[in-house]
Design an enzyme around this catalytic site. Structure first.
Site, mmCIF file in Angstrom:
data_model
loop_
_atom_site.group_PDB
_atom_site.id
_atom_site.type_symbol
_atom_site.label_atom_id
_atom_site.label_comp_id
_atom_site.label_asym_id
_atom_site.label_seq_id
_atom_site.Cartn_x
_atom_site.Cartn_y
_atom_site.Cartn_z
ATOM 1 N N ARG A 64 0.830 -1.160 0.075
ATOM 2 C CA ARG A 64 -0.109 -0.066 -0.031
ATOM 3 C C ARG A 64 0.775 1.230 -0.068
ATOM 4 O O ARG A 64 1.892 1.258 0.587
ATOM 5 C CB ARG A 64 -0.911 -0.159 1.224
ATOM 6 C CG ARG A 64 -2.058 -0.736 1.136
ATOM 7 C CD ARG A 64 -3.084 -0.121 0.304
ATOM 8 N NE ARG A 64 -4.461 -0.861 0.132
ATOM 9 C CZ ARG A 64 -4.664 -1.938 -0.646
ATOM 10 N NH1 ARG A 64 -4.004 -2.122 -1.531
ATOM 11 N NH2 ARG A 64 -5.850 -2.440 -0.626
ATOM 12 N N GLU A 122 -2.933 7.834 -4.707
ATOM 13 C CA GLU A 122 -3.336 7.409 -6.196
ATOM 14 C C GLU A 122 -4.692 7.491 -6.408
ATOM 15 O O GLU A 122 -5.507 7.487 -5.617
ATOM 16 C CB GLU A 122 -2.833 5.854 -6.184
ATOM 17 C CG GLU A 122 -3.348 4.864 -5.254
ATOM 18 C CD GLU A 122 -2.961 3.677 -5.315
ATOM 19 O OE1 GLU A 122 -3.682 2.601 -5.657
ATOM 20 O OE2 GLU A 122 -1.827 3.267 -5.129
ATOM 21 N N HIS A 136 -0.992 0.436 -9.881
ATOM 22 C CA HIS A 136 -1.746 -0.239 -8.918
ATOM 23 C C HIS A 136 -1.987 -1.545 -9.973
ATOM 24 O O HIS A 136 -3.124 -1.927 -9.758
ATOM 25 C CB HIS A 136 -2.621 0.272 -8.322
ATOM 26 C CG HIS A 136 -3.158 -0.371 -6.943
ATOM 27 N ND1 HIS A 136 -3.587 0.266 -5.776
ATOM 28 C CD2 HIS A 136 -2.895 -1.776 -6.560
ATOM 29 C CE1 HIS A 136 -3.646 -0.467 -4.833
ATOM 30 N NE2 HIS A 136 -3.434 -1.752 -5.228
#
Length: 310
Positions: A229, A258, A276
């Site tokens: 994360r 993000e 991601h």
């Protein structure tokens, strides 16, 4: 199910998963908390992603909520204690994305250490004939420290063995089933590592656990890989360390804030950046989406969740 329960979809899902949800439930797409009021009292379930979770203001606005089904493994954006008190069931898609996320950790390790992205750009710009290309560094026999040794951390270690890497891990507790060395001190693990891979869970407990001290321990020849994360890393400290070459490089699949990440990352040649994407394969996202739906179906049929957290 004898009826079509009303559910709230926080994220957009692939067409096949969206179609399946809409065939089973009355689906309301989240469009802001102000837009909830006409149907908030009817919402009994939530379908969401691991990154989005269910922010507390939305959760508070859903008095009839019974179940949250997460298309991912992250629950750091869900108030689990409040869910427990309200007897709201929570499920994730645990076990479905382990291999692809572990693969991404190795992809980023190779890309940073072998400088594949930089070399690709130099070739595309026509600079190969006139400019000496940089020498990269071998991955074989390097030392990899893994912070977080759950299913994903162990899968990363399994892959790293194929490169003859020396391995150690940091975790909340030692894993008796693993022959690898347990290191209870993250600073010590960083100091030992050539590559430090972050595979810990998000949330307050791990927030900014990789700070300037950890990065300085990793040192000027060390590489940081984050497939966990963005909240796990102090990004200001990381950007400073990368600019000053206090670490050699970083491979990052996750970021704070993000998708609107700090643009300073775009200027750094010693980084490889992903959006991601660790679990973003057709195969895994299909399995994840179907399991998310299956957990909702199980709940509304009065059965146990397939992969419960609560």
């Amino acid at each position: 199910m004898s009826s079509r329960p009303d559910i709230l979809a926080i994220d957009q899902f692939p067409p096949a998963i969206k179609e399946r949800l809409e065939s089973l439930f009355t689906v309301h797409q989240y469009e802001g908390i102000e837009a909830l009021s006409p149907y908030a009292n009817k919402i009994r379930g939530v379908a969401t992603g691991g990154g989005s979770g269910l922010p507390r203001p939305i959760m508070d606005a859903l008095p009839a909520l019974e179940v949250i089904s997460v298309n991912g493994v992250g629950t750091d954006q869900i108030d689990l204690e409040d869910a427990r008190q309200r007897k709201i069931a929570v499920a994730t898609t645990l076990g479905t994305l382990t291999d692809d996320v572990a693969d991404m950790a190795i992809v980023l390790t190779l890309a940073v250490m072998r400088e594949t992205v930089l070399n690709d750009r130099l070739v595309r710009e026509g600079r190969w004939p006139t400019q000496p290309l940089p020498l990269s560094r071998s991955v074989t026999k390097k030392r990899m420290g893994i912070a977080g040794f759950g299913h994903i951390g162990q899968a990363i270690a399994h892959r790293a063995v194929a490169f003859g890497m020396d391995l150690a891990y940091f975790n909340s507790r030692p894993r008796a089933e693993s022959p690898l060395r347990f290191e209870p001190d993250l600073t010590a693990l960083a100091e030992w590592s050539d590559v430090l891979v972050l595979a810990v869970s998000g949330g307050p407990r791990s927030a900014n656990m990789v700070n300037a001290e950890i990065l300085d321990a990793l040192g000027p020849d060390g590489v940081l890989i984050n497939i966990a994360r963005g909240s796990v890393v102090d990004e200001a400290a990381l950007l400073c360390a990368l600019k000053q070459k206090r670490i050699a490089g970083a491979g990052l699949d996750v970021f704070q804030n993000e998708p609107n990440i700090n643009p300073e990352f775009f200027t750094l040649e010693n980084t490889v950046l992903q959006a991601h994407q660790a679990s973003a394969t057709i195969e895994t996202r299909t399995v994840m989406g179907n399991l998310m739906v299956d957990n909702l179906v199980a709940h509304f049929e009065g059965k146990s969740l397939l992969t419960p957290i609560l």
